[in-house]
Motif scaffolding. Structure first.
Motif, short mmCIF file in Angstrom:
data_model
loop_
_atom_site.label_atom_id
_atom_site.label_comp_id
_atom_site.label_asym_id
_atom_site.label_seq_id
_atom_site.Cartn_x
_atom_site.Cartn_y
_atom_site.Cartn_z
N HIS A 8 -8.33 -1.48 -9.25
CA HIS A 8 -6.88 -1.66 -9.69
C HIS A 8 -5.84 -1.32 -7.69
CE1 HIS A 8 -6.32 -1.46 -14.01
NE2 HIS A 8 -7.15 -1.07 -13.70
N TYR A 10 -3.85 0.48 -4.73
CA TYR A 10 -3.33 1.68 -4.59
C TYR A 10 -2.62 1.24 -3.27
CZ TYR A 10 -5.86 3.35 -8.07
OH TYR A 10 -6.32 3.51 -10.04
N GLU A 11 -1.23 2.50 -2.81
CA GLU A 11 -1.45 2.65 -1.16
C GLU A 11 -2.76 3.40 -0.56
OE1 GLU A 11 1.83 4.98 1.85
OE2 GLU A 11 2.43 4.48 -0.64
N ILE A 15 -4.67 6.44 -2.23
CA ILE A 15 -6.46 6.54 -2.79
C ILE A 15 -7.34 7.07 -1.73
CG2 ILE A 15 -6.40 4.34 -1.53
CD1 ILE A 15 -7.52 5.88 -5.13
N THR A 28 -6.64 6.09 -12.13
CA THR A 28 -5.91 4.88 -12.85
C THR A 28 -6.46 5.84 -14.38
OG1 THR A 28 -5.38 3.70 -12.08
CG2 THR A 28 -5.18 3.07 -14.21
#
Length: 729
Positions: A8, A10-11, A15, A28
């Motif tokens: 996944h 993420y910024e 993260i 997630t």
């Protein structure tokens, strides 16, 4: 944005903070992660940068520009790509490999690798860059998800020409992308054969849950026509780039995990198809540089083993947005209007130029020829036209509808200016002729009783006006020179007659004779008046042996029987094949049977032509001796006995010498010649000199022309109304 071990995005900052305060778990799924490795998601970054609120409701970029600006930008973009149509860089006569994929997929990096270009890892460790950044033959590599492949580019690799094509998601409808799409189409259709390599980056599978990848292959399937006898998608090679998994990891399993959702079923099936046919390959992320050592050879081997295909066609709607249609139609119409305006505004100077313009612009196929010329002169428009044919056809129909009246007005203006030019050439001829006459026979204004006259002087003066060197002082145009010669002859004829009459009046008792003729006319009138008062009765027919003999002109001496039969000939006009109604024009009724023109104005109005036959044809005896302004835009038909051409061969009939050499007078006593009344070279004509009197009598004029030969490569086009005329002898 970055991709974590759970697949996944993420910024990065968020993260990283999550890992500091939590165990190594996925935010997630909540499941434990194998590691804390993070990889830049360039594809997602591009999508974020391009996203705007309400973007899908915005106007196409072309809708914000006027037609002239669109055309200018398209021409500019075409120049940047023009090298792709050259043998050195183009696809014509080449076996090519086309690399397709979205922006940021790594196509340029892959092509460089396959071409043997030396690559190195970028400073941040996230991308490959060229070791020699000044290598102009290499593909420029974008950084951080941005694209450097703004235009198609090619490089030759092991006997194949590799084409790095712009990203499939670069379809915003701008001029650059429209021209790119047109060039992509041309490249793929020009090639002798095509092999396809489909390229997708690992980050593109995860950026939007592989939605952009799904859209890519949806567009590719739409691009290919259905009758290629094979599935071109299945036949291609698939390369996944920027792969981060271990070399031992099963690639198909690795990819399917990222597309495992119900709406990606078709994409999953396609990946499985490539896997089963051993056409699924990977290029590792720079962090796994050591694992790429065998990648080049393996991929090249399978590219060569891929079956090459000659494309039959492309569904171009897959390459550009449909909402550009109206803008492109505006642009095409503007280009055509400018071209038409330019063509009509081009200044004309000579009769030849006016005649060519009138012939080209008055013909029925003018608009068809016009659009062909536009596409030849405007290469960018010609290329784009094949790509956006519906928009082009809409503009073409509009230009015809809106400018037919303009064309007719232009033709009328050309005819007027041509006549003005013709009058000017006549004036120059008369001035020059008068100058020559005056220089040899000066008139003394005080000696009005003296007349300078020489019955043969005009033969001496001809070369001083119409000779090869002298005539260029008046004009260098061949058509105008023919006008000069004819007008010089006419002027000399008038001048000779005037001089002769003046000579007779002064030295031959002409005045006394004229007075006596007036008296005789008065006596005849008186006698006629008295005769009219006598009872009417039928005159006795004159016996044949008492009939007045036919006058034989000097030129026909020795050919009396041929001339007599020629004189009995009749031109017949038969307007309606369903009736016996006809109009006859006897040759004997002409003022000069060997040099006369039939009065076709007697022929009735033709409803099928919306004109009278005299608007299309001029039929005369003799042969062409010069231009006749009244015959402009008409087909001229000439009927001439062979003896007339033979006896005048050293004079005005000299241009018919080649015809006479092959003219058998024992079989064909007369010939028929066809010329174009608007001018052209005097040696340009069609002719029939193999038919006897009887053969000519059995065919209409249109059929006779179909049996004719031509003095030039292209025969004249004779109007169909000629089928209603025939000669009878």
């Amino acid at each position: 944005p970055v991709v974590a071990a759970d697949g996944h995005s993420y910024e990065r900052k968020a993260i990283s903070h999550h890992f500091q305060v939590n165990d190594i778990k996925s935010p997630t799924t909540g499941l434990a992660l194998k590691n804390k490795d993070l990889f830049d998601n360039h594809a997602l970054k591009v999508m974020i940068n391009e996203w705007k609120p309400g973007k899908h409701n915005e106007l196409c970029v072309l809708e914000t520009r006027d037609a002239k600006s669109i055309a200018a930008r398209i021409r500019e973009e075409f120049k940047k790509n023009a090298h792709l149509l050259t043998p050195e860089k183009g696809a014509a006569s080449q076996h090519i490999v086309a690399f397709l994929g979205n922006t940021g997929a790594g196509k340029s990096t892959l092509v460089n690798l396959l071409a043997g270009k030396k690559l190195k890892i970028s400073l941040d460790g996230e991308d490959y860059v060229l070791d020699n950044e000044h290598d102009s033959s290499a593909m420029a590599i974008g950084q951080g998800g941005s694209s450097e492949t703004l235009y198609p580019k090619s490089i030759d690799v092991e006997g194949l020409r590799f084409f790095d094509l712009p990203g499939f998601n670069d379809t915003d409808g701008s001029e650059q992308n429209l021209v790119n799409a047109a060039f992509i189409r041309q490249i793929l259709l020009d090639a002798l054969s095509v092999r396809f390599v489909y390229v997708v980056g690992q980050d593109q599978f995860t950026a939007d849950r592989s939605a952009s990848v799904k859209q890519l292959f949806h567009s590719i399937r739409r691009l290919f026509v259905a009758d290629q006898e094979m599935n071109l998608t299945d036949n291609g090679v698939f390369v996944a780039t920027k792969i981060t998994c271990n070399p031992g990891t099963d690639l198909i399993t690795f990819l399917l995990k990222r597309t495992n959702s119900s709406d990606k079923m078709e994409l999953n099936q396609q990946l499985a198809s490539w896997h089963q046919s051993h056409k699924l390959f990977r290029m590792f992320h720079p962090l796994r540089e050591a694992d790429n050592h065998n990648v080049r050879d393996e991929i090249l081997k399978h590219i060569h083993n891929t079956k090459p295909v000659k494309l039959r066609g492309l569904n171009v709607s897959a390459l550009y947005p449909q909402d550009t249609k109206r803008s492109l139609s505006r642009m095409f119409l503007n280009v055509m209007e400018e071209a038409l305006k330019c063509q009509f505004a081009t200044p004309l100077a000579t009769l030849s130029e006016y005649d060519r313009a009138l012939l080209d612009r008055s013909q029925e196929g003018f608009w068809q020829a016009f659009h062909v010329d536009v596409c030849k002169q405007e290469e960018a428009i010609g290329l784009l036209k094949e790509f956006c044919i519906n928009s082009y056809n809409e503009a073409f129909q509009n230009i015809k509808k809106e400018n037919e009246g303009v064309r007719q007005s232009h033709l009328e203006s050309l005819r007027k200016k041509r006549q003005e030019r013709l009058d000017e050439i006549k004036r120059r001829t008369e001035v020059r002729t008068q100058e020559i006459i005056s220089s040899h026979a000066p008139q003394d204004e005080k000696a009005n009783d003296i007349v300078f006259f020489d019955f043969g002087y005009h033969k001496d003066y001809y070369d001083q006006v119409c000779g090869a060197t002298s005539i260029t002082q008046i004009t260098s145009d061949s058509t105008e020179q023919e006008v000069v010669r004819q007008n010089h002859i006419d002027f000399i004829s008038r001048h000779s007659h005037q001089q002769m009459m003046s000579w007779h009046q002064k030295y031959s008792g002409f005045n006394a004779l004229s007075k006596r003729l007036t008296e005789v006319e008065a006596e005849l009138l008186s006698l006629k008046t008295s005769t009219m008062r006598m009872p009417k009765h039928m005159p006795m027919p004159m016996p044949k042996d008492k009939q007045a003999p036919i006058y034989i002109p000097e030129v026909a001496r020795g050919y009396e029987k041929i001339y007599e039969r020629f004189l009995k000939g009749v031109l017949i006009y038969h307007p309606n094949s369903k009736t016996d109604q006809s109009i006859e024009f006897p040759i004997a009724g002409l003022a000069n049977p060997l040099d006369g023109t039939f009065d076709l104005s007697r022929c009735e109005y033709d409803k099928t032509l919306d004109r009278s036959p005299c608007d299309y044809l001029s039929i005369a005896t003799g042969y062409r001796k010069g231009l006749k302004p009244k015959n402009t835009s008409k087909i001229e038909v000439w009927l001439a006995p062979r003896f007339l051409v033979e006896k005048e061969l050293q004079g005005p009939a000299s241009y018919l010498s080649n015809v006479l050499n092959n003219w058998d007078g024992s079989k064909a006593q007369i010939g028929i010649f066809f010329t174009w009344g608007s001018g052209g070279h005097p040696h340009s004509f069609d002719y029939l000199t193999s038919y006897s009197f009887d053969s000519i009598s059995n065919s209409d004029i249109l059929h006779l022309h179909s049996q004719s030969s031509s003095s030039c490569p292209t025969k004249l086009v004779v109007f169909s109304v000629a089928s209603k005329f025939k000669f009878r002898f």
